[in-house]
Design a protein around this motif. Sequence first.
Motif, PDB file in Angstrom:
ATOM      1  N   PHE A 125       2.102   6.408  -7.138  1.00 49.38           N
ATOM      2  CA  PHE A 125       1.173   7.319  -7.801  1.00 49.38           C
ATOM      3  C   PHE A 125       1.510   8.771  -7.494  1.00 49.38           C
ATOM      4  O   PHE A 125       1.426   9.632  -8.364  1.00 49.38           O
ATOM      5  N   GLY A 145      -4.581  10.715 -11.428  1.00 45.44           N
ATOM      6  CA  GLY A 145      -3.665  10.037 -10.498  1.00 45.44           C
ATOM      7  C   GLY A 145      -4.427   9.424  -9.339  1.00 45.44           C
ATOM      8  O   GLY A 145      -4.208   8.270  -8.968  1.00 45.44           O
ATOM      9  N   ALA A 146      -5.392  10.199  -8.807  1.00 44.66           N
ATOM     10  CA  ALA A 146      -6.177   9.711  -7.665  1.00 44.66           C
ATOM     11  C   ALA A 146      -6.979   8.482  -8.074  1.00 44.66           C
ATOM     12  O   ALA A 146      -7.081   7.505  -7.321  1.00 44.66           O
ATOM     13  N   GLY A 175      -6.179   6.289 -10.376  1.00 44.48           N
ATOM     14  CA  GLY A 175      -5.237   5.158 -10.422  1.00 44.48           C
ATOM     15  C   GLY A 175      -4.985   4.605  -9.035  1.00 44.48           C
ATOM     16  O   GLY A 175      -5.010   3.390  -8.822  1.00 44.48           O
ATOM     17  N   LEU A 176      -4.800   5.492  -8.092  1.00 41.49           N
ATOM     18  CA  LEU A 176      -4.522   5.076  -6.710  1.00 41.49           C
ATOM     19  C   LEU A 176      -5.711   4.309  -6.133  1.00 41.49           C
ATOM     20  O   LEU A 176      -5.542   3.253  -5.516  1.00 41.49           O
ATOM     21  N   ASN A 186       2.577  11.799 -10.320  1.00 36.99           N
ATOM     22  CA  ASN A 186       1.958  13.113 -10.435  1.00 36.99           C
ATOM     23  C   ASN A 186       2.961  14.242 -10.247  1.00 36.99           C
ATOM     24  O   ASN A 186       2.963  15.227 -10.986  1.00 36.99           O
ATOM     25  N   GLY A 207       2.386   1.672  -3.352  1.00 34.20           N
ATOM     26  CA  GLY A 207       1.427   2.190  -4.319  1.00 34.20           C
ATOM     27  C   GLY A 207       1.239   3.687  -4.180  1.00 34.20           C
ATOM     28  O   GLY A 207       1.284   4.431  -5.162  1.00 34.20           O
ATOM     29  N   VAL A 208       1.075   4.146  -2.939  1.00 31.65           N
ATOM     30  CA  VAL A 208       0.874   5.572  -2.700  1.00 31.65           C
ATOM     31  C   VAL A 208       2.090   6.368  -3.184  1.00 31.65           C
ATOM     32  O   VAL A 208       1.963   7.362  -3.899  1.00 31.65           O
ATOM     33  N   MET A 216       0.834  -1.196   0.000  1.00 29.33           N
ATOM     34  CA  MET A 216       0.000   0.000   0.000  1.00 29.33           C
ATOM     35  C   MET A 216       0.874   1.254   0.000  1.00 29.33           C
ATOM     36  O   MET A 216       0.656   2.186  -0.783  1.00 29.33           O
ATOM     37  N   PHE A 259      -5.795   0.919  -7.529  1.00 31.78           N
ATOM     38  CA  PHE A 259      -4.764   0.085  -6.909  1.00 31.78           C
ATOM     39  C   PHE A 259      -5.206  -0.401  -5.531  1.00 31.78           C
ATOM     40  O   PHE A 259      -5.072  -1.582  -5.204  1.00 31.78           O
ATOM     41  N   VAL A 260      -5.772   0.522  -4.749  1.00 38.08           N
ATOM     42  CA  VAL A 260      -6.220   0.137  -3.409  1.00 38.08           C
ATOM     43  C   VAL A 260      -7.291  -0.942  -3.509  1.00 38.08           C
ATOM     44  O   VAL A 260      -7.298  -1.913  -2.755  1.00 38.08           O
TER      45      VAL A 260
END
Lengths: 729, 52
Positions: free
Chosen positions: A127, B15-16, B18-19, A131, A123-124, A120, B22-23
């Motif tokens: 991403f 971007g959000a 995509g996140l 950006n 991933g954060v 997790m 993923f979550v």
Amino acid sequence: MSAALQSSAPSACPACLAAPSAEALANANAPTEAQIALSVPAVHCAACISTVEHALKAHPKVKEARVNLTLKRAMIEGDPDLDADELVATLASVGYEAHELDLATIRSTATDKAGRDLLMRLGVAGFASMNVMLLSVSVWAGAADATRDLFHWISAAISLPAIGFSAQPFFRNAWRGLSARSLNMDVPITLAILLAVVMSVWETALSGHHAYFDAALTLTFFLLAGRYLDHRTRAVARSAAEELAALEVPRAIVLRDGVEHVTPAAELRVGDLILVRPGARCPVDGTVHEGSSELDRSLLTGETLPVSVHAGQGISAGEVNLTGPLTIRAAAVGRDTSLHRMADLVAIAESGRSRYTPLADKAAKLYAPGVHILSALSFIGWFIYSQDVRVSLNIAAAVLIITCPCALGLAVPAVTTAASGRLFKKGMLIKDATALERLSEVDTVIFDKTGTLTEGAPQLSNLGDHSRRDLTIALALAQGSSHPLSKALTFAAREAGIHPAQITEIKEIPGHGTEGRMGAQIVRLGRPDWLGAPETDATSAWLKVGDADPVCFRFEDSLRAGAEDTIAALIQQGRRVVLLSGDAQAPVQALAQRLGISEWQAKCLPQDKLAFITDLTQQGAKTLMVGDGLNDTAALSAAHVSISPATALDAARVASDIVLLGKDLSPVAEALVTAKRATARIRENFQIATLYNVIAVPLAIAGLATPLIAALAMSSSSIIVSLNALRLR
Amino acid sequence: MQILTLLIPISLVMGALGLVGFVYTLRSSQYEDPDGDSQRILTDEWDDHPKP
């Protein structure tokens, strides 16, 4: 087997009476569905998956079955009375070896909270860095003034929370290191990330040109990737090792006033009467109080021949009772048993083993102080030169970011993951993180015989010598027994398409053999001394039909699959191969000659094996011990690196660094080659990382490192290192 | 430069998204068996109709 049940019937009755209430209790909160986990080490492709799943689903009580190829495991849901043994048999019939796994143990590792947590964060960070990189590219492309400041502020708004969340593992580790007054790899990482963020916010507030938000985030991302790879390799190994440990439950049946109580082995007392059923392992040292049987001592001593025991004779913990139930008066329990004295030997052996410092730690020890000194020196130098705190801090931050061990953090985990993955596919489980590095140094390989080079299970060798009639009689007598020789005979006869003869009144005479009646004749299958046959050197069982002369069934321990190839390959690689066994002279010599091993020793005690390895180590040899028995555990832990098969005793598996999951021995030779290549890759990766630093650091110190250069250098070195590791696959 | 007021929110939202995706994949255990998933697409078992 029927005789065994009959003779234990009077004492079993109270247990039978007690059982229904226990059953009722269990049913009261029993789940409506049973879940069973099986380890299936041989699955490796799409065809395997569907064969295994179809076979399992064809079973009437199974509702759902799913194979996890990564963990080589099958999860099965079905009726509450579903029995794992049936499923193991089902899979065996389609050609897959399977072992049941303890669900409770698996559950704790199956969800793998730590792994998900890291993923997790990864991933954060990923991403967020994408950006921020988007905005940074616009700045590098020439955005100026208000636009640049706006982009920097947006970057800051993304980076601060993202780093606050993602980089926590590094912060925590660094804090732990600092409070223990030691500099670990995470201290420079944390410092670099924090300094980069603080400097960037400061620069942004003063509408400066350079901000390192993207660098801080990509740094976090790459390092987390390394951390995650590392974690995965270890988690897979750990959970599988725990799986193996979950296979044995230490319990004993104690007789008190003639009533059977199932007690944890830890609560046994000296003087207790303990019932050991056929097929069970003796939990204590003691003397046989009642009953006679045969014992399998192979795991303790390496002997292949079962030994017969009668009332009054001694028995040691860890020996397996084969034919009749035995009542044992405990003379030594728990820590005083011979089993535990063996464990003490292990402790002594381990304390003598020189601790191995992994390559990564050696690198970190040089690296962490070096980076700090370098960064501090550039700050001081620039401050003296320019008298400007802002410029000097910027340079110091740039030095920290540039030197930050992206490549270094990936260099080892990427290679170990690739190598462990490759070996896992071949059926080897690397339990210890440094096992690969140690394996690459091995020059002497020491094998145990029984259960390691051989299957540890006998095979009938003279089936062709017997008449069909004898075989049908022998099969009828053998098929009900759980004695290893009977099992081997049954297996061989069934393979040959023999059907059992009509024999009545079959009963097992504990310690002697099996007896039955065919028409008017008494037929017996058993030990030579029981049937008046001559003693032979080889493992044998005899069949006597009526008054005729007994005929001999000879058995030999079959070679483990791949043993011949492995030894040949090891000798060809120029390694010294030694065979150390606790078994008698003749079988050891025969095996050594068959495999072409010139150095061998028979009748080795555990102490002898340990002494042999300690001597070699003192002479500077790097030893690899491959063994499975309790008599090998001390040697396993004294050796530079050790391997044990999955069939080994718990203690032996715990003591070894690598576990062989399948039946085949051939991955051993290949593992040595893979380990050598893996270590070479690790060294190469360190060289790449060093080269990168040699080029990038002077630029940073000279104040020429812009965020663009930092990003390019960092990413390219990380990618090169990862690609280099992937060449191993 | 007016276009930035549109483009920046769009890039942030993407971007959000995509996140969030993923979550979701992480929460629904889609990374538990990567080797198995890569092999399963090769079987022709559910080619004619989807698994019920």
